[in-house]
Design a protein around this motif. Structure first.
Motif: not given
Length: 546
Positions: A14, A418, A433
């Protein structure tokens, strides 16, 4: 599943995807929008219109679908066209409403003119409650709660059926194998001592019709078999297969060796009867019926004499006889155990084959041995909303919120939340996310470039041979986004050996918010494929109210 990894996890994925993410910039131009009223009642319709002035060569694309949330579009009207010299004035109208009171903001709408993108201004709308005059409107008591019969699971029926089948099988095994059955007449006779069996055999010979039918051959055959059988069991163990002369010589030797205290007269009587029987059987001699009866009585007496002549069994002989009986009992019990085990194995194999034919042998094997993906698929799934704006998704386990270690330079530009289950190293994993970007201005979130950034971030943390397929994705409630999917090779937990996996990346953009759903699963795993399909079919998005 292991939650601690060596760097190849969703946190790295991420965060790295933020650095690869690029924005496209489009020019802004004047596009007017308006509504016919800024205050409405619940359920009342307002008309929202967009006016565009353009030349005759430009293609204009107006918003479609539920892009006016939190207001609901109930009708889309045809475009009105007004020509003004070499330009056109295009007017597009929409019918909007809202069924909850409150202050709402109609978000900016995207209008594409040729190759450029324009945005309208956001507009405020107030939705008021409908005032009810209680003096004119009748009031009624609240109706009582109606109980609804909930259709329960049928697991108890299957349990009862299983217990019934097991009980029937256990009863049949007990009844035919383990139960002490009543002894038949032959079995009862076989358990008698040799002397008692011989006496009983003489009584049965008296009851036979041999003498009435003058069947002396069969009569003497049975008579000599009785005495030979008794001698075979108690005196000479080859008496049944010996000739008359061999048997008499053996008895004489036993007498002379003081092993059997039998008289010479008894030996002579036995020899006389055995030889007469040989003549009847082989020379077809026919003695008188009374002589046959006399021979029968003589055999009866000789059996008593032989019994008296035999020495008493020693304690060692008695012990050996007891051990023999115990060994016979153990053999019978062992035989019963073997039969029971064989029946059980047969039933297990038959059950496995039967369920395998109906449900598939792989499914039955995984049910018995256990399969991680199958356990997740058939467990209690959880439907929950994650992040803001919320992403509603159905997953086999609850996703846990994870605070990502975002660098300061990134934290200043974006807020992230997240929620994660598993890691890439676990093969099956789910991540939701939500990224809210600050100070974008008129910049647009490009989902394709965002997808490319995510793929690069996967490669940066160890993924190999990534196959990329992109397509549009629409959630059940109409939200549109980009679906990136394919296969890849990822390193193992304890070794560098690469494993094959599938991945699905869903990305949705709304003004300055990007929502991502990342799913990874093992390759060639039908249960994991079913889980992924179920998750994708459950995704729903809801835009945040300003």
């Amino acid at each position: 599943m292991s939650k601690k990894t060596s760097g190849f996890d969703f946190q790295s994925l991420v965060i790295l995807s933020l650095f690869f993410f690029l924005f496209s910039f489009l020019s802004n131009a004047q596009v007017t929008s308006a509504i016919d009223s800024t205050t409405i009642k619940i359920g009342e319709q307002i008309t929202y219109h967009i006016q565009v002035e353009t030349d005759t060569t430009s293609l204009v694309v107006f918003p479609e679908g539920q892009t006016f949330s939190p207001l609901e579009m109930i009708e889309s009207y045809k475009v009105d066209t007004l020509k003004n010299n070499n330009k056109y004035n295009l007017i597009k109208k929409y019918g909007l409403t809202q069924f909850d009171s409150g202050a709402y903001t109609i978000p900016r709408q995207k209008v594409i003119i040729g190759s450029k993108t324009f945005f309208t201004d956001s507009l405020k709308v107030e939705v008021n409650n409908i005032v009810v005059d209680t003096t004119k409107q009748g009031l009624y008591d609240i109706k009582p709660i109606i109980e609804v019969n909930k259709s329960g699971s049928n697991w108890w029926k299957y349990l009862l059926l299983t217990l019934l089948i097991v009980g029937v099988i256990a009863f049949l095994i007990y009844w035919f194998i383990w139960r002490k059955k009543p002894l038949s007449e032959e079995e009862q006779i076989a358990l008698l001592p040799p002397y008692d069996r011989a006496k009983l055999a003489l009584i049965k010979l008296d009851e036979s019709p041999y003498l009435e039918n003058q069947n002396l051959k069969d009569y003497y055959s049975d008579l000599t078999f009785i005495i030979r059988k008794y001698l075979d069991e108690k005196v000479y163990n080859r008496a049944l297969e010996s000739t008359t002369d061999e048997l008499i010589n053996r008895l004489t030797l036993l007498k002379e060796g003081n092993q059997v205290d039998i008289s010479k007269e008894d030996i002579n009587n036995l020899e006389s009867i055995l030889k007469r029987a040989d003549l009847v059987k082989f020379a077809k001699s026919a003695p008188d019926i009374e002589l046959a009866k006399l021979d029968r009585n003589t055999i009866d007496i000789e059996i008593d004499h032989v019994k008296e002549a035999l020495p008493e069994p020693t304690e060692e002989e008695k012990l050996l006889d007891l051990k023999y009986k115990e060994e016979q009992e153990r053999k019978k019990k062992r035989k019963k155990v073997i039969i029971t085990v064989a029946i059980g194995v047969f039933l297990l194999i038959a059950t496995f084959v039967g369920f395998g034919i109906k449900h598939g042998f792989g499914y039955v094997k995984d049910t018995i041995i256990g399969h991680e993906s199958k356990t997740l698929l058939e467990g209690d799934w959880v439907t929950s909303a994650y992040g803001f704006p919320p992403v509603t998704i159905n997953t086999p386990k609850v996703l846990k919120r994870t605070d990502l270690p975002v660098p300061d330079e990134v934290k200043a530009q974006v807020d992230m939340t997240s929620f994660v289950y598993g890691t890439l190293l676990d093969l099956f994993s789910v991540t939701v996310n939500t990224s809210t970007y600050k100070n974008l201005g008129e910049n647009k979130i490009d989902l394709e470039k965002a997808s490319e950034g995510s793929i690069k971030s996967m490669e940066a943390v160890g993924a190999k041979d990534i196959v990329v397929l992109r397509d549009k994705f629409t959630t059940p409630n109409g939200a549109e986004g980009l679906k990136t999917s394919g296969t890849m090779k990822i390193p193992g937990i304890a070794s560098k050996e690469l494993r094959s996996a599938h991945y699905v990346l869903l990305q949705f953009a709304s003004e300055n918010v990007m929502q991502q759903i990342i799913i990874t699963s093992p390759e060639d795993d039908t249960y994991a494929d079913q889980m992924v399909e179920r998750i994708l079919n459950s995704v729903e998005l809801k835009e945040a109210e300003e």
